[in-house]
Design an enzyme around this catalytic site. Structure first.
Site, PDB file in Angstrom:
ATOM      1  N   ASP A 103      -7.285  -4.753   2.061  1.00  0.00           N
ATOM      2  CA  ASP A 103      -7.059  -5.244   0.712  1.00  0.00           C
ATOM      3  C   ASP A 103      -5.863  -4.656   0.012  1.00  0.00           C
ATOM      4  OD1 ASP A 103      -9.060  -7.399   1.617  1.00  0.00           O
ATOM      5  OD2 ASP A 103     -10.524  -6.250   0.492  1.00  0.00           O
TER       6      ASP A 103
HETATM    7  N1  URA Z   1     -13.208  -4.576   4.253  1.00  0.00           N
HETATM    8  C1  URA Z   1     -12.918  -4.690   2.893  1.00  0.00           C
HETATM    9  O1  URA Z   1     -13.834  -5.391   2.394  1.00  0.00           O
HETATM   10  N2  URA Z   1     -11.600  -4.702   2.657  1.00  0.00           N
HETATM   11  C2  URA Z   1     -10.789  -3.899   3.165  1.00  0.00           C
HETATM   12  O2  URA Z   1      -9.402  -3.751   2.879  1.00  0.00           O
HETATM   13  C3  URA Z   1     -11.078  -3.564   4.687  1.00  0.00           C
HETATM   14  C4  URA Z   1     -12.358  -3.989   5.184  1.00  0.00           C
END
Ligand code: URA
Length: 242
Positions: A103
């Site tokens: 993310d």
């Molecule tokens: N899980 C998440 O919620 N976000 C990420 O960036 C990676 C794994």
């Protein structure tokens, strides 16, 4: 890169010459005779010989980056800076892309390469590549939390996660810290798993991926080339069938 393309760019001969060499069993990958022109190969990871002579030509690169928050793990983005934008002009290659997605607000380990099939195999669910995250949440992680994660969390929409390993580092009603290891990559998986437990992720950082660990001394936004030893480790994800 395809084997026939590698051999033509390495100056071994024309497409037709390569076909003949393959047909006459002159081409070996890691000691195995190969006759298929479209096999994906990489001289960083494999020993490729033609009539016994090693081919060293390479165009594949591999970087490990500590992605900072605010940067998108994609090739391009209309609004935000991407991990590829952080690669210097000298290190840039056509086709660079990050293996998997974090993310925008997540930090940590991203492998970047221009070796197309590698990412696919490394991310394929059947390979169950472990990913470990350092997590901070806004509430208590009670003693029952590791068991909750181990059982396989089910999201509200019915999505079932594989068992995950949770290790609590510290816990209080203001903030708790932990590491969690998962073997899949569902969208927002870690954040949703903690939400299912009843707490909200306030900081997330990937600290390992498939045997690669993020070093403490690699600052956010920096990257480095994989070492020869690490490239050997990648080899186990790269080879499917010869
Ligand atoms: N899980 C998440 O919620 N976000 C990420 O960036 C990676 C794994």
């Amino acid at each position: 890169m395809r084997l026939d393309k590698l051999l033509t760019t390495a100056g071994i001969g024309s497409r037709n010459d390569i076909k003949k060499l393959l047909k006459s069993h002159q081409v070996k990958v890691d000691g195995v005779v190969i006759t298929t022109a479209n096999l994906n190969v990489d001289t960083n990871l494999q020993n490729i010989t033609v009539s016994g002579k090693e081919i060293n030509h390479t165009s594949e690169v591999y970087y490990v980056m500590n992605k900072p928050a605010g940067v998108v793990s994609a090739r391009t983005d209309k609004e935000h800076q991407t991990v590829i934008d952080l690669i210097s002009e000298d290190d840039y290659r056509e086709g660079l892309y990050p293996l998997g997605r974090l993310d925008r607000d997540t930090e940590g380990l991203v492998i970047i390469t221009n070796n197309g099939p590698l990412g696919f195999r490394m991310l394929h669910p059947k390979h169950h590549v472990d990913k470990t995250y350092y997590v901070e949440v806004n509430d208590k992680l009670r003693a029952d939390a590791p068991v909750f994660f181990e059982k396989g969390i089910v999201f509200l929409d019915g999505t079932t996660c594989k068992p995950a390993r949770l290790e609590i580092i510290s816990s209080s009603s203001e903030k708790s810290c932990a590491t969690v290891t998962i073997s899949e990559g569902k969208f927002h998986q870690v954040k949703k798993m903690f939400l299912a437990y009843g707490v909200k992720v306030i900081y997330l950082k990937r600290i390992s991926f498939g045997g690669f660990r993020l070093e403490e001394d690699l600052p956010a936004g920096s990257y480095r080339t994989l070492t020869p030893k690490e490239k050997q480790l990648l080899k186990s994800y790269f080879i499917e069938k010869l």
